[in-house]
Enzyme design. Sequence first.
Site, PDB file in Angstrom:
ATOM      1  N   ASP A  82       0.834  -1.192   0.000  1.00  0.00           N
ATOM      2  CA  ASP A  82       0.000   0.000   0.000  1.00  0.00           C
ATOM      3  C   ASP A  82       0.877   1.253   0.000  1.00  0.00           C
ATOM      4  O   ASP A  82       1.867   1.333   0.742  1.00  0.00           O
ATOM      5  CB  ASP A  82      -0.897  -0.021   1.246  1.00  0.00           C
ATOM      6  CG  ASP A  82      -1.778   1.198   1.360  1.00  0.00           C
ATOM      7  OD1 ASP A  82      -2.672   1.347   0.510  1.00  0.00           O
ATOM      8  OD2 ASP A  82      -1.564   1.994   2.291  1.00  0.00           O
TER       9      ASP A  82
ATOM     10  N   GLU B  45       1.646  -0.434  -5.023  1.00  0.00           N
ATOM     11  CA  GLU B  45       0.722   0.639  -5.337  1.00  0.00           C
ATOM     12  C   GLU B  45       1.615   1.854  -5.540  1.00  0.00           C
ATOM     13  O   GLU B  45       2.117   2.432  -4.561  1.00  0.00           O
ATOM     14  CB  GLU B  45      -0.272   0.884  -4.198  1.00  0.00           C
ATOM     15  CG  GLU B  45      -1.278   1.963  -4.543  1.00  0.00           C
ATOM     16  CD  GLU B  45      -2.221   2.287  -3.388  1.00  0.00           C
ATOM     17  OE1 GLU B  45      -3.379   2.664  -3.665  1.00  0.00           O
ATOM     18  OE2 GLU B  45      -1.807   2.173  -2.225  1.00  0.00           O
TER      19      GLU B  45
END
Length: 719
Positions: A349, A385
């Site tokens: 993330d 990401e």
Amino acid sequence: MRVWPGQPYPLGATWTGLGVNFAIFSAHATRVELCLFDSPTATLPSACVPLPEHTDMVWHGYLPDVRPGQLYGYRVHGPYDPSAGHRFNPNKILIDPYARAIGRTVRWDNSLFGYRMNDPAVDLSFNATDDAAHAPLAAVIDPAFTWGDDRPPRTPWHKTVIYEMHVKGFSKLHPDIPRALRGTYEALTTAPAIEHLQKLGITAVELMPVHHHANDKHLVDRGLSNYWGYNTLAYFAPDIRYAASSAPAESVREFKRMVKALHSAGLEVILDVVYNHTTEGNHLGPTLSLRGIDNLTYYRLQPEDRRYYLDFTGTGNTLNMQSPQVLQLIMDSLRYWVLEMHVDGFRFDLASALARELYEVDRLGAFFDIIHQDPVLSQVKLIAEPWDLGAGGYQVGNFPVLWTEWNGKYRDSMRAFWKGENSGVAELATRIAGSNDLYERSGRRPYASINFITAHDGFTLHDLVSYREKHNEANGENNEDGERHNLSDNYGVEGPTDDPAIRALRERQKRNLMASLMLSLGVPMISGGDEMSRTQRGNNNAYCHDSELSWTHWNLTPEQEEFLAFTRRLVQFRAGQPVLTRRKFFQGRSIRGADVKDIYWLDPSGREMTDDAWNAPFVRSLGVLMVGEALDEVDERGRRVSGNTILILANAHDEDVPFVLPQVQDRKAWVRVFDTFDGRARDQRFAGAATYPLRGRSMAVFTLKDERRNRRATDVETR
């Protein structure tokens, strides 16, 4: 209670079979106490034992009388001087950063904050209230588990299809899973769950965060929760709330049983991990773990005033990737999940935040260096990401080799094309061909691109074609949260409608988007529930809803059943077509001296696209001819790979576009296998040079009938 010196390594609480070694790092603490609790309901520790040894900034001790199941936390002494970056407060029970299991979750109370909540001096004040009755607790575990013949599937990247899912949301409403198991790790070991995943044809599940997280106090106060879980408290502990049993050690065993069952079904397990920030928030957040253990070491602080945190994540804090101890924590956690829990990879993330050596994102940063040289982590699937919320944080295409990336440009290009925006087809073609503009320069392959239309963050696929605007009122933030630029449309009515024409168009657009995903080079990712037209009623930021709004519904309408069947056919079709799972980029030129190219881009006349057509913003139709005999690849045994030649016709115009099919030789013929105008359309044969009536807002897919492996690709002619 007997306390021996113990060892500074490994960090955490380690059961040796005779007792437990406790070790915790703090560079600036002056004293560390280990506090033992008899039960989750205990309001005070039964004993607090100062750790007797301090070796290389690690505080440690060995307790021969402690056994697995013991609940514990730490009190860490040191200066409370926020302006200097120190926030020690021994009145706060702190959870071990290396906790393998959680014995008690956070019980929100003002005592959990290191400062007095209503004091005019805010966080410069000192809160002496003991929080032992409310603080989260860790649990000692025995890690023993019988893995048997468990083996990682090791699916090659180019054959991977990812299914992003929430452990709880996937099964919470499943009628065929025992009620006591719904929403748990155990649910994913059951036949109904595995059967759905296998029939869908995916090869890997990407689990939204399963590291134990805290529900934000402001959400709990509003009757909500941090359902998505991007709020990590413990990087080694599976979230106990997804366990069928309340016993802390069982959460670990249940997670292992889940991984073992999924592996047995041929499915890899990828974890969505959040190493960029923690649940402790900004300077006004609670003191639950790292903040009270050694704030100055673990967090990025403002250099001009260490009272405040650098925030590249939008959550209030950022872990300090300049700190060797933070890097060690992350690497130890990653290796633990691979070696002890047998997972197959990670999706990071806000990965750009992990690469910020100072302020800018550094693709050669220490985090990447350590990953690349690690003999364990360099061999698992690594997904970035590739953005964060700081300046220069959008880094799509800039991660190094070994890494794949969520391709946000792919998502936006596909949405824009099928919405009918006047952007031409050049961008569409680049994304279909694997985004070589982003990845080829750095020596990466098409599978560096994780292609997706939707993900957990944003509209579901069904809502993408049903809502023009976001509807996040239920989040309690006046609909001001969530992405505003969605490239979505409602096609005439906002939300649900009984209008048959609008419903038919929406279903067709879903088929167009899913087909585009499965027919593009790269690694496709399906957002869990999209295959069954899951809706969040227009909410594109449902992070705080642990309810039927977010859970997957399994009682399907005929429309939903039809779309599920269509999606299954697409995934299975992709798996059987080497030209769609090729490992190398298309060259767009003759291969090995042959007089045929590996890919052709066609206009509706059947001729190759001209420069004028490529550059015209109003062009919204395109043909793609992928030649199966021109793969120029070999399999794992060195044998040449070949497959069907595939023709894809895409039309984002509202009007029909007659499309001339390429001429073929030797009485070959085109067989239409899909037409998104009718998801139930059966195979149909067409002669070369025939005109195909490509309907408005639709896509058709053909294969060249009876093409033999040993024939040259000159069976296909373009004009």
